[in-house]
Design a protein around this motif. Sequence first.
Motif, PDB file in Angstrom:
ATOM      1  N   ARG A 120      48.672  41.288  38.915  1.00 50.78           N
ATOM      2  CA  ARG A 120      48.562  42.589  38.247  1.00 50.78           C
ATOM      3  C   ARG A 120      49.949  43.144  37.904  1.00 50.78           C
ATOM      4  N   GLU A 123      51.295  41.198  34.955  1.00 50.41           N
ATOM      5  CA  GLU A 123      50.625  41.597  33.714  1.00 50.41           C
ATOM      6  C   GLU A 123      51.147  42.941  33.217  1.00 50.41           C
ATOM      7  N   THR A 124      51.386  43.886  34.137  1.00 47.29           N
ATOM      8  CA  THR A 124      51.904  45.202  33.761  1.00 47.29           C
ATOM      9  C   THR A 124      53.264  45.085  33.079  1.00 47.29           C
ATOM     10  N   ALA A 127      53.012  43.300  29.674  1.00 47.87           N
ATOM     11  CA  ALA A 127      52.395  44.163  28.665  1.00 47.87           C
ATOM     12  C   ALA A 127      53.409  45.144  28.091  1.00 47.87           C
ATOM     13  N   GLU A 128      54.279  45.678  28.964  1.00 44.01           N
ATOM     14  CA  GLU A 128      55.295  46.624  28.504  1.00 44.01           C
ATOM     15  C   GLU A 128      56.393  45.930  27.695  1.00 44.01           C
ATOM     16  N   LYS A 133      48.781  40.861  27.337  1.00 43.88           N
ATOM     17  CA  LYS A 133      47.958  41.310  28.453  1.00 43.88           C
ATOM     18  C   LYS A 133      46.573  40.692  28.323  1.00 43.88           C
ATOM     19  N   VAL A 137      46.625  36.196  30.607  1.00 43.56           N
ATOM     20  CA  VAL A 137      47.894  36.502  31.287  1.00 43.56           C
ATOM     21  C   VAL A 137      47.650  36.667  32.784  1.00 43.56           C
ATOM     22  N   TYR A 138      46.619  37.411  33.114  1.00 38.28           N
ATOM     23  CA  TYR A 138      46.290  37.674  34.529  1.00 38.28           C
ATOM     24  C   TYR A 138      45.962  36.385  35.272  1.00 38.28           C
ATOM     25  N   SER A 141      48.914  34.065  35.706  1.00 36.70           N
ATOM     26  CA  SER A 141      49.834  34.551  36.736  1.00 36.70           C
ATOM     27  C   SER A 141      49.338  34.179  38.121  1.00 36.70           C
TER      28      SER A 141
END
Length: 428
Positions: A120, A123-124, A127-128, A133, A137-138, A141
């Motif tokens: 998580r 992914e955060t 995404a930024e 995302k 991606v999750y 990871s």
Amino acid sequence: MAGYELDLKPVPRGERSLGFPEVFSIWFGAGISIAEFWAGAMLVGVLGLNLPSAILATILGHLLGNTILAAVSLMGYYSGVPTMVLSRISLGSRGSIAASIANYLQLVGWTAVMLVVAARASETVLAEASGLKGWMVYSSSIMLIGLAVVAWALTGVKGWRRVELASAAALAVLSAWLTAVVASSRDLPRLLAEPLVIDERFWLGVDLAAAMPVSWAPVAADYSRFSRSGLAAFWGTYVGYFASSSLFYIIGALSNLLVNQPDPVGVIAVYGLGVPAMLLVVLSTTTTTFLDVYSAAISLKNTLPRIDIRKHIVVAGVLGIGVGLVFPVESYEWFLLLIGGVFTSLSGVMVADFLRNRLAYVEWRDPVVHVETRGLVAWVAGTVLYILLSASSILPEVEIPLFSDIGAITGSTLPSLAVSTLLALILG
């Protein structure tokens, strides 16, 4: 990976290679964890402690809990065998199988939880930074971090010696950076100036802080059996885990007070910490979770002596990845918290046996008793007490007369630890 890491037999003193720096590094890395961050946030977000009270509760709880963790670590040094093998003295050779199965389940479960939270965070940040995302991606990871954890566990003692020292140094730098960022708030002096409050919530906080180091006791001897000295085993474990775990409890409490974020993923989003924060989460997940994966294989071998530990390190890692991908962690986290009571009370029984007869550990002989009734009685009594005291806090819809009220004042870890230890001493 070769040598005694692949077996349960005692490691001869001449074959041991971990000194204080290496043992310290292993446990320093274990204490920089998402679980500690969550628990620290609970001190203020759930219990309602102010910052001075949360800091003192953290320190007192770790002073108590680390004593149990380091004692089991010392037992591993004296005997040269893993923790679940040590439990044969307290529970008998067959009785220890029940503990090994429970330990395997909780270690695979916590592997999944740690991988999910690290994914998580990744992914955060992605995404930024790039707009990437979603499920791909999750899931990628989780799989990549999980494979890194498995590879880390497979390196063995020689690999741990090299990698853990370097990772501990990197984690220290990243942790100092995160601490400086969070502590730079103008509100910090005001929060620190609030009066210290010692009430029932404070003692619940002490219990919550003690629970984390005690929860690691079931795996402590798996690593200290490779220690060159008792001082390295005891103090490397104690100081390493105390330093990092206490720090992350306090960072978790402070982050929750400042930005109302109870987990590192939320802090990354609020502060916009980016890649360095993601590196901290991913590296800390690896240094913590490789202990879960390796010790899961060790626990299974205590149940099924003919298995190949190397293969089952991979199996445990793959299971952790699979559970993380398929099941939401919120659906089984309550089970992992309840199963912690099994090992809180078992740690008490084992420490009591060590206090009664240290020679049995120094001159290790596999117990001939299949089931040690005395130890089982103390273990079950402590576990039942833990469940009765903690049920309402873990499952709010459950209310147990008398015990829920007592648990709301005393917590569950320290009372069940005290009862199981005293029962084992008395029955012994």
